[in-house]
Design an enzyme around this catalytic site. Structure first.
Site, PDB file in Angstrom:
ATOM      1  N   ASP A  98      -7.098  95.148  17.314  1.00 44.83           N
ATOM      2  CA  ASP A  98      -8.309  95.326  18.104  1.00 44.83           C
ATOM      3  C   ASP A  98      -8.321  94.452  19.352  1.00 44.83           C
ATOM      4  OD1 ASP A  98      -9.696  97.386  17.109  1.00 44.83           O
ATOM      5  OD2 ASP A  98     -11.123  96.209  15.919  1.00 44.83           O
ATOM      6  N   ASP A 155     -17.649  97.336   4.157  1.00 45.91           N
ATOM      7  CA  ASP A 155     -17.019  97.489   2.850  1.00 45.91           C
ATOM      8  C   ASP A 155     -18.063  97.813   1.788  1.00 45.91           C
ATOM      9  OD1 ASP A 155     -18.027  94.981   3.378  1.00 45.91           O
ATOM     10  OD2 ASP A 155     -16.346  93.866   2.556  1.00 45.91           O
TER      11      ASP A 155
HETATM   12  O1  LIG Z   1     -13.834  93.954  15.491  1.00 49.42           O
HETATM   13  C1  LIG Z   1     -13.181  93.638  14.514  1.00 49.42           C
HETATM   14  C2  LIG Z   1     -13.544  92.570  13.666  1.00 49.42           C
HETATM   15  C3  LIG Z   1     -12.747  92.260  12.585  1.00 49.42           C
HETATM   16  N1  LIG Z   1     -11.611  92.958  12.331  1.00 49.42           N
HETATM   17  C4  LIG Z   1     -10.762  92.606  11.165  1.00 49.42           C
HETATM   18  O2  LIG Z   1     -11.534  92.604   9.988  1.00 49.42           O
HETATM   19  C5  LIG Z   1     -10.951  91.755   9.031  1.00 49.42           C
HETATM   20  C6  LIG Z   1     -11.984  90.890   8.371  1.00 49.42           C
HETATM   21  O3  LIG Z   1     -12.497  89.955   9.272  1.00 49.42           O
HETATM   22  P1  LIG Z   1     -12.619  88.414   8.936  1.00 49.42           P
HETATM   23  O4  LIG Z   1     -12.905  87.703  10.195  1.00 49.42           O
HETATM   24  O5  LIG Z   1     -11.460  87.955   8.137  1.00 49.42           O
HETATM   25  O6  LIG Z   1     -13.950  88.390   8.122  1.00 49.42           O
HETATM   26  P2  LIG Z   1     -14.225  87.964   6.621  1.00 49.42           P
HETATM   27  O7  LIG Z   1     -15.630  87.507   6.571  1.00 49.42           O
HETATM   28  O8  LIG Z   1     -13.198  87.038   6.100  1.00 49.42           O
HETATM   29  O9  LIG Z   1     -14.106  89.361   5.908  1.00 49.42           O
HETATM   30  C7  LIG Z   1     -14.811  89.766   4.770  1.00 49.42           C
HETATM   31  O10 LIG Z   1     -16.007  90.446   5.127  1.00 49.42           O
HETATM   32  C8  LIG Z   1     -15.835  91.602   5.941  1.00 49.42           C
HETATM   33  C9  LIG Z   1     -17.191  92.264   6.106  1.00 49.42           C
HETATM   34  O11 LIG Z   1     -18.111  91.407   6.681  1.00 49.42           O
HETATM   35  C10 LIG Z   1     -14.858  92.569   5.306  1.00 49.42           C
HETATM   36  O12 LIG Z   1     -14.566  93.581   6.227  1.00 49.42           O
HETATM   37  C11 LIG Z   1     -13.581  91.850   4.959  1.00 49.42           C
HETATM   38  O13 LIG Z   1     -12.671  92.709   4.342  1.00 49.42           O
HETATM   39  C12 LIG Z   1     -13.905  90.714   4.039  1.00 49.42           C
HETATM   40  O14 LIG Z   1     -12.711  90.027   3.664  1.00 49.42           O
HETATM   41  C13 LIG Z   1      -9.876  90.935   9.755  1.00 49.42           C
HETATM   42  O15 LIG Z   1      -8.614  91.410   9.392  1.00 49.42           O
HETATM   43  C14 LIG Z   1     -10.185  91.213  11.216  1.00 49.42           C
HETATM   44  O16 LIG Z   1      -9.032  91.167  12.010  1.00 49.42           O
HETATM   45  C15 LIG Z   1     -11.246  94.013  13.147  1.00 49.42           C
HETATM   46  O17 LIG Z   1     -10.226  94.641  12.927  1.00 49.42           O
HETATM   47  N2  LIG Z   1     -12.045  94.329  14.203  1.00 49.42           N
END
Ligand SMILES: O=c1ccn([C@@H]2O[C@H](COP(=O)(O)OP(=O)(O)O[C@H]3O[C@H](CO)[C@@H](O)[C@H](O)[C@H]3O)[C@@H](O)[C@H]2O)c(=O)[nH]1
Ligand SMILES: [Mn+2]
Length: 728
Positions: free
Chosen positions: A139, A441
């Site tokens: 992204d 999710d």
């Molecule tokens: O615009 C965006 C924002 C995030 N991501 C991806 O989304 C994933 C999750 O983002 P992260 O920053 O790691 O957030 P977390 O809070 O750790 O994620 C948790 O919470 C998210 C929902 O809030 C879920 O989507 C994730 O799977 C879950 O692990 C990562 O691989 C990011 O690269 C994108 O691809 N595009």
């Protein structure tokens, strides 16, 4: 003869009996507490010993706590666990194909080397390579990520043969090379030699990424870019069959809402349909690598099980983390969710999608395909105008693509990855991952469930996926506030589990969903119970029964029963006494901050003052912070809106405790005020680290004087005013 089952499910009978017994006792106690409160209201006002307002506030808090408790019991109603028998799977050539989707968003927060390690671990899954296809969504549209993928692809051609030759368990290179004990293969001939060779290659690969100069790390305005990695023969490497690796950076325009991760996943759904179009998809966050290569086969034990497969949408593995300290002060491992609660839902209709580490059936994401029939116009209304894509929906579609390059050059995948493609279609509503929430999710899983799909939870003893958890307060706040805002929003919009859900799924299952959306409401009772009983203590207003009152036992029982049940659950999931205290602590800290901000954020979104945001969590490791975390010391170098409420509340509790003890000694009414004194002491004890951060610690993670002094003074002034008013 019927063939042997691929998987079995066992109800955890001991736990079930314990849980239901506890439910019975605890609910009787709660009923009595509420009876005590209600009967107060019917007393004639002259004989009432307390003021109505604080009494009502405490009553409301108890009602909310009871409500959340009831919802929580649904997870405990019928916990099950499962076993799988991958050795009973059909031969490799009969296994269905799998697409792996990995998302990354920003190389400044998500180190490219780590992202590539996730990619490599997925390429090396123990699955027939020609049935495995890995897609990376970028992204950020970053040249560094693209460079990383190209290099990872080169390295993979040596890494994969090495993994398969020695049947490695640990196939994420970074984890493998830093592991303390060696993997299985080390008795084999040439192993040490080969390992040294591959290590050299890995170092070179690392260097390639480290030294790459980027023009721009991140861009919100760029055309789509898709690159299919070609199998080419590398000199000196054994020529093994490789999975397909595709880099996808969807088109981005500042004017266009790109719907965060859900948007990225939907683009991958479409682009992959032009290339491999596999019936099953594994979704991974870039910070969650495959720690064990067997997950794909484990997942197939459910997807290919004729008894459950027809309604099965996905197999969820727990999120597990490699960077958790022994006592886990922030509960970033989300112990309760990924052990007890998901098992509980598994015994009902299945767990929720947890963002990463799940194998989902592609068609389940296409909405109700059958009802759309073959009417082209209707199909286009849902899926957009690509004929090729609609062709891919049919069961016997096989893309004529062999190398992938053909379509990458032809326009179709780019068209499918463009901003405008989704306009006027059902993407993000009925089709694909849902756009209506930042917790895509949760919502996607919930809607699938409402449409009749089920899911299973697979939790083998060796974690199949390992990720990095948030390990400092600031990241914890950013992440939790986003989650709670998203979750609470889903409890207050049209998807409310108690209305929309209840008419579509079973009662206990809806209660589980309801818990997930309403537990942010803990902020209300926890704010009340951290202030009202204390202020009343200061002014001599009793809110609880006297020690000599029979209801004293009821209140004490309720309190102890809740605490001990929690202790029991921590214990059976492998936690220590310290972990139990830490969970109580972070629950209180988060309840008065993240829960509150999450709820407020959701409300502001609702009335349109604020827009949904998704700041990816930081995955860079800060050495100083890590040292603090490993020593179980809170890192209070966090934003003021987080630290200030905690300082204010601890000041209230300490002052009221001192004032209260003084009052009790003067008046001799300990009997009447005992519970309030107790609550105050309990809160101070549990939150002792805040006092330590204020007064004792000298390190960088202490609470800054710049916050501490003004907040404490302001709180004391307010308290004095309140006390004076109370005396009037
Ligand atoms: O615009 C965006 C924002 C995030 N991501 C991806 O989304 C994933 C999750 O983002 P992260 O920053 O790691 O957030 P977390 O809070 O750790 O994620 C948790 O919470 C998210 C929902 O809030 C879920 O989507 C994730 O799977 C879950 O692990 C990562 O691989 C990011 O690269 C994108 O691809 N595009
Ligand atoms: Mn993450």
């Amino acid at each position: 003869m019927e063939s042997l089952p691929l998987s079995t499910a066992h109800v955890q009978n001991h736990l079930l009996i314990m849980n239901r017994l506890h439910m019975l006792l605890h609910s009787i106690a709660i009923t009595l507490v509420l009876y005590y409160r209600v009967s107060f209201l019917f007393q004639p006002s002259e004989t009432r010993e307390s003021n109505l307002l604080p009494w009502l506030l405490v009553f409301a808090s108890e009602l909310i706590l009871s409500f959340i408790w009831i919802l929580d019991q649904a997870f405990r109603w019928r916990p099950i666990s499962r076993s799988v028998f991958p050795e009973r799977l059909p031969d490799d050539d009969k296994l269905p194909a799998i697409d792996v989707f990995i998302c990354t968003a920003d190389p400044t927060k998500e180190p490219t080397l780590d992202v590539m390690n996730t990619v490599l671990s997925a390429i090396a899954l123990d699955y027939p390579p020609h049935k495995l296809n890995v897609y990376l969504s970028d992204d950020g549209g970053s040249s560094l990520t693209l460079h990383g993928v190209r290099e990872a692809w080169k390295f993979a051609q040596r890494w994969l043969p090495f993994c398969t030759k020695y049947k490695l368990k640990n196939r994420c290179p970074k984890a493998y090379f830093s592991a303390l004990e060696d993997d299985d293969g080390h008795f084999a001939r040439n192993y040490i030699e080969d390992k040294l060779k591959i290590k050299e290659k890995y170092e070179a690969f690392k260097e390639e990424i480290k030294t790459f100069r980027i023009d721009k790390a991140f861009s919100r305005d760029h055309p789509s870019l898709i690159e299919v990695m070609q199998e080419n023969i590398i000199e000196g490497a054994d020529n093994v069959k490789m999975p397909l690796l595709v880099y996808v950076s969807r088109e981005k325009k500042p004017s266009h809402h790109h719907h965060f991760k859900a948007g990225a996943l939907n683009v991958l759904l479409r682009v992959s349909s032009m290339m491999s179009n596999s019936p099953y998809i594994l979704v991974l966050d870039c910070d969650m690598f495959c720690n064990d290569p067997t997950s794909a086969r484990y997942a197939m034990c459910f997807h290919l099980d004729p008894k459950i497969s027809s309604s099965l949408a996905f197999v969820q593995f727990p999120q597990t983390f490699y960077n958790i300290s022994k006592n886990d002060i922030y509960d970033s491992q989300l112990r309760s969710l990924f052990t007890l609660q998901w098992q509980g839902m598994d015994g009902l209709e299945g767990p929720v999608i947890s963002g990463t580490g799940f194998y989902i059936k592609r068609v389940s994401l296409y909405g109700n395909l059958a009802s759309k029939g073959t009417d082209m116009l209707q199909l286009k209304e849902s899926f957009g105008s690509s004929n090729e894509f609609i062709r891919s929906l049919s069961q016997n579609y096989t893309s004529d693509l062999v190398s992938g390059q053909k379509y990458a050059l032809l326009g179709e995948p780019h068209f499918l990855a463009s901003c405008n493609y989704e306009i006027g279609t059902k993407w993000g509503q009925e089709v694909g991952f849902s756009y209506d929430s930042v917790v895509e999710d949760y919502l996607t899983g919930y809607i699938l469930n409402c449409n009749g799909w089920t899911s299973v939870f697979c939790d083998p003893s060796r974690p199949q996926f390992l990720g990095s958890a948030t390990t400092n307060l600031n990241d914890v706040i950013i992440q939790s506030t986003r989650w709670y805002s998203g979750l609470f929003e889903n409890g207050t919009n049209r998807y409310c589990p108690l209305t929309y859900g209840l008419s579509r799924i079973s009662l206990p299952q809806s209660l589980c969903f309801a818990w997930l959306t309403y537990f942010p409401l803990y902020c209300l009772p926890l704010w009340c119970l951290a202030t009202i009983p204390q202020l009343c203590l200061l002014n001599g207003i009793p809110l609880y029964p006297k020690i000599s009152d029979p209801f004293f036992t009821v209140f004490s029982f309720t309190f102890l029963s809740a605490l001990l049940k929690h202790l029991f659950e921590v214990h059976i999931t492998g936690g220590t006494l310290q972990k139990w205290i830490n969970e109580q602590r972070i629950w209180m800290m988060k309840s008065v901050t993240c829960h509150l901000y999450g709820c407020l954020d959701a409300l502001l979104n609702k009335i349109g003052i604020r827009e949904a945001r998704f700041f990816p969590t930081n995955k860079l490791e800060d050495v100083e912070q890590t040292v603090l975390y490993q020593m179980d010391k809170y890192d209070f170098q966090a934003s003021n809106i987080f630290v200030a409420p905690m300082v204010a509340l601890i000041t209230v509790n300490i002052s009221c405790f001192i004032g209260g003890v003084y009052r009790v000694l003067m008046m001799g009414d300990c009997d009447k005020m005992f519970i309030q004194l107790f609550i105050t002491v309990f809160i101070i004890t549990v939150n002792y680290p805040i006092i330590e951060g204020l007064l004792i610690r000298k390190d960088k993670g202490r609470i800054s004087k710049l916050v501490a002094i003004p907040v404490t003074l302001a709180t004391l002034v307010l308290l004095s005013v309140f006390k004076l008013l109370g005396n009037v």
